[in-house]
Design a protein around this motif. Structure first.
Motif, mmCIF file in Angstrom:
data_model
loop_
_atom_site.group_PDB
_atom_site.id
_atom_site.type_symbol
_atom_site.label_atom_id
_atom_site.label_comp_id
_atom_site.label_asym_id
_atom_site.label_seq_id
_atom_site.Cartn_x
_atom_site.Cartn_y
_atom_site.Cartn_z
ATOM 1 N N PRO A 75 49.111 -26.163 -17.308
ATOM 2 C CA PRO A 75 48.672 -26.568 -18.647
ATOM 3 C C PRO A 75 47.314 -27.253 -18.609
ATOM 4 O O PRO A 75 46.804 -27.623 -17.555
ATOM 5 C CB PRO A 75 49.755 -27.550 -19.087
ATOM 6 N N VAL A 76 46.739 -27.405 -19.796
ATOM 7 C CA VAL A 76 45.512 -28.162 -19.951
ATOM 8 C C VAL A 76 45.815 -29.355 -20.851
ATOM 9 O O VAL A 76 46.568 -29.238 -21.831
ATOM 10 C CB VAL A 76 44.386 -27.300 -20.554
ATOM 11 N N ALA A 77 45.246 -30.498 -20.502
ATOM 12 C CA ALA A 77 45.478 -31.720 -21.277
ATOM 13 C C ALA A 77 44.231 -32.067 -22.074
ATOM 14 O O ALA A 77 43.101 -31.841 -21.627
ATOM 15 C CB ALA A 77 45.846 -32.876 -20.348
ATOM 16 N N LEU A 78 44.450 -32.614 -23.266
ATOM 17 C CA LEU A 78 43.355 -33.070 -24.110
ATOM 18 C C LEU A 78 43.616 -34.508 -24.511
ATOM 19 O O LEU A 78 44.688 -34.820 -25.053
ATOM 20 C CB LEU A 78 43.230 -32.190 -25.355
ATOM 21 N N LEU A 79 42.665 -35.377 -24.244
ATOM 22 C CA LEU A 79 42.770 -36.786 -24.579
ATOM 23 C C LEU A 79 41.767 -37.118 -25.673
ATOM 24 O O LEU A 79 40.562 -36.862 -25.503
ATOM 25 C CB LEU A 79 42.490 -37.683 -23.359
ATOM 26 N N MET A 80 42.231 -37.644 -26.802
ATOM 27 C CA MET A 80 41.360 -38.098 -27.877
ATOM 28 C C MET A 80 41.265 -39.613 -27.792
ATOM 29 O O MET A 80 42.281 -40.317 -27.801
ATOM 30 C CB MET A 80 41.910 -37.674 -29.233
ATOM 31 N N VAL A 115 47.290 -38.277 -26.405
ATOM 32 C CA VAL A 115 47.379 -37.295 -25.326
ATOM 33 C C VAL A 115 48.189 -36.097 -25.802
ATOM 34 O O VAL A 115 49.251 -36.259 -26.416
ATOM 35 C CB VAL A 115 48.039 -37.912 -24.077
ATOM 36 N N ALA A 116 47.703 -34.885 -25.513
ATOM 37 C CA ALA A 116 48.438 -33.654 -25.794
ATOM 38 C C ALA A 116 48.224 -32.688 -24.649
ATOM 39 O O ALA A 116 47.146 -32.653 -24.044
ATOM 40 C CB ALA A 116 47.982 -33.030 -27.108
ATOM 41 N N VAL A 117 49.256 -31.913 -24.348
ATOM 42 C CA VAL A 117 49.192 -30.942 -23.250
ATOM 43 C C VAL A 117 49.714 -29.612 -23.772
ATOM 44 O O VAL A 117 50.678 -29.578 -24.543
ATOM 45 C CB VAL A 117 50.031 -31.420 -22.041
ATOM 46 N N GLY A 118 49.116 -28.504 -23.373
ATOM 47 C CA GLY A 118 49.570 -27.218 -23.854
ATOM 48 C C GLY A 118 49.097 -26.074 -22.981
ATOM 49 O O GLY A 118 48.264 -26.241 -22.080
ATOM 50 N N PRO A 169 43.835 -23.300 -29.212
ATOM 51 C CA PRO A 169 43.178 -24.566 -28.879
ATOM 52 C C PRO A 169 43.114 -25.530 -30.060
ATOM 53 O O PRO A 169 43.149 -26.751 -29.861
ATOM 54 C CB PRO A 169 41.783 -24.131 -28.425
ATOM 55 N N LEU A 170 43.074 -25.013 -31.286
ATOM 56 C CA LEU A 170 43.075 -25.905 -32.442
ATOM 57 C C LEU A 170 44.412 -26.629 -32.571
ATOM 58 O O LEU A 170 44.464 -27.778 -33.035
ATOM 59 C CB LEU A 170 42.766 -25.115 -33.714
ATOM 60 N N SER A 171 45.470 -25.970 -32.156
ATOM 61 C CA SER A 171 46.781 -26.613 -32.170
ATOM 62 C C SER A 171 46.810 -27.782 -31.203
ATOM 63 O O SER A 171 47.366 -28.853 -31.507
ATOM 64 C CB SER A 171 47.878 -25.604 -31.798
ATOM 65 N N LEU A 172 46.239 -27.591 -30.039
ATOM 66 C CA LEU A 172 46.167 -28.672 -29.061
ATOM 67 C C LEU A 172 45.311 -29.825 -29.589
ATOM 68 O O LEU A 172 45.654 -31.008 -29.421
ATOM 69 C CB LEU A 172 45.592 -28.137 -27.745
ATOM 70 N N LEU A 173 44.218 -29.489 -30.237
ATOM 71 C CA LEU A 173 43.344 -30.519 -30.803
ATOM 72 C C LEU A 173 44.076 -31.303 -31.893
ATOM 73 O O LEU A 173 43.976 -32.543 -31.956
ATOM 74 C CB LEU A 173 42.091 -29.853 -31.367
ATOM 75 N N GLN A 174 44.826 -30.596 -32.732
ATOM 76 C CA GLN A 174 45.572 -31.272 -33.789
ATOM 77 C C GLN A 174 46.655 -32.173 -33.198
ATOM 78 O O GLN A 174 46.886 -33.293 -33.678
ATOM 79 C CB GLN A 174 46.193 -30.220 -34.706
#
Length: 489
Positions: free
Chosen positions: A355-360, A452-455, A463-468
């Protein structure tokens, strides 16, 4: 219209004067030749100095062409009046009548790509010097200083003049047809008019007048020799706007002619070298070698210049692209770069099977910080937070960017939810440990909240889902009191 009437009147005056006063007809013809030559040269100099912001050397080269032709006229007058020589082809004047083409050939064979390069000018001058030498040898192989020994030698000189004039006329027309700018079209139009008319008029005069019933100047036929210079004078005096390109040449034709135009000079040297090789083999071989080396060296140096230009453009493009993907305040990547990276890493999750993680990341109570300390301190706070976040990232593949305002985002490839939480807590502690004072915060210092989100890539999510999801997680962290880490539900 006035210029046309004046020129026509002078031509008529020349014809009438030699008819009325045939006893001084030769002197009158020399006077009119000189007048037209001087006027044509002055017009060329004027256009060269006034046709643009920079001096146009092509017009000045044509002025030198006119000057060399006038030297031939002066030497012809010397042969007639000082030496009392009636030979139709004296060597000194014939040499100048022939060598007059050298400056014109330099102008017509110049390439705009390398027009401002010193090495290009140097090569042209070397070839022009070789061409002048070959002309001298060729002329005095056929005639002596006093003139041609017989009709065959005189006809050979006339044929030589025909060849070079036709060659220049063809070059001028080709350059005109491939002109894409007004300034170029104006010059090549005038050059085409001059050399086409000169070729026709001088060819007829040499073969049917000078070698016919009127070997000396002083007849009404002399008006023919005024015509090319009168045509040049009128063409040069026309404004640059009148040189407007009447048709749009194909781009390929323009580039082909511009790139190949230096070959004209080398071809001239090569052809003349072959002509003199029979009587002067050493000089002929040297001329052929100079032509080949000249065009080869010019092509190589032009290629080097183009490579240098391409390298500079590539470096400049890389710099501009870097600026386009860089945030000017924090020196981090910007939102545009983040979107591109997130899209790339999202599609690579299937390939990596990870998976890839996105941290805002959001700075807490940043509005209060700005209101209390001002925007200058606010900008400094953003820079320090960005530095702290960048310094805590341990992996080279992790991508940190400024998302906008006081928000940052981090893309962490091949990272599980547990690993993303661990990284988020490390980032939060790194910012808090700086101890940047913020009296508008209940913590008394600058802190951050992180979602934090991972997908992984799937038909149901992008990718927009992960950003949301990461943005929702950030909202939960802020709702819990800030200075916290939360993950997507």
């Amino acid at each position: 219209m006035r210029d046309y009437l004046i020129v026509f009147a002078v031509l008529v005056l020349h014809a009438v004067s030699v008819r009325v006063a045939p006893e001084i007809g030769m002197a009158l013809s020399y006077f009119f030749f000189g007048a037209f030559g001087v006027a044509a040269g002055v017009a060329a100099v004027h256009r060269g100095l006034t046709s643009g912001r920079r001096v146009d050397a092509r017009w000045l080269a044509m002025a030198l062409t006119m000057a060399l032709w006038l030297c031939g006229v002066a030497l012809s007058a010397r042969q007639s009046y000082v030496l009392d020589n009636a030979n139709p082809a004296p060597g000194d004047s014939m040499f100048f009548y022939i060598i007059y083409v050298v400056p014109a050939l330099v102008a017509l064979s110049s390439s705009p790509v390398a027009a401002r390069k010193r090495w290009a000018l140097g090569i042209d001058l070397v070839l022009a010097s070789m061409l002048a030498t070959l002309f001298y040898v060729r002329v005095f192989t056929l005639v002596t200083m006093e003139g041609a020994a017989g009709r065959p030698e005189a006809e050979a000189i006339a044929a030589m003049l025909d060849f070079e004039n036709i060659f220049l006329a063809v070059i001028a027309i080709v350059r005109l047809l491939a002109s894409e700018r007004q300034r170029e079209a104006s010059f090549y139009r005038a050059a085409s008019i001059f050399f086409v008319s000169y070729t026709v008029v001088v060819g007829y005069y040499n073969h049917f007048v000078a070698l016919g019933d009127y070997p000396d100047f002083g007849s009404s036929w002399d008006i023919l020799l005024d015509i090319p210079f009168a045509a040049w004078l009128l063409a040069a005096r026309r404004g640059e706007g009148h040189g407007r390109v009447r048709w749009r040449p194909p781009v390929f034709l323009v580039r082909f002619v511009q790139s190949g135009s230096p070959v004209f000079m080398a071809m001239s040297v090569l052809a003349l070298g072959l002509m003199v090789m029979r009587h002067h083999p050493g000089l002929g071989v040297a001329a052929c070698a100079a032509a080949v080396l000249g065009i080869g060296l010019r092509s190589t140096l032009t290629q080097v210049s183009l490579v240098e230009v391409e390298s500079r453009l590539t470096a400049r493009q890389a710099t501009l692209e870097g600026l386009a993907y860089r945030d000017g305040l924090t020196e981090l990547a910007n939102r545009r770069a983040l979107d591109a990276t997130l899209l790339t890493e999202w599609h690579r999750t299937v390939e990596r099977n990870e998976p890839v993680a996105l941290l805002m990341i959001d700075i807490d109570f940043f509005k209060q910080f700005n209101d209390r300390y001002g925007h200058v301190e606010g900008d400094e706070c953003l820079r320090r937070v960005a530095s702290a976040l960048a310094g805590r990232i341990g992996r080279g593949e992790d991508f940190l960017a400024r998302y906008g305002g006081e928000e940052f985002a981090l893309v962490a490839p091949s990272t599980t939810l547990a690993g993303a939480h661990q990284l988020a807590h490390a980032l939060r502690e790194a910012v808090q440990s700086m101890g940047i004072r913020n009296e508008g915060s209940p913590y008394g210092m600058v802190t951050v909240s992180i979602g934090v989100a991972v997908g992984v890539e799937s038909p149901e999510a992008g990718p927009l889902s992960l950003l949301q999801a990461a943005d929702n997680a950030l909202y939960r962290a802020k709702a819990s009191g800030r200075n916290a880490v939360a993950s997507a539900a």
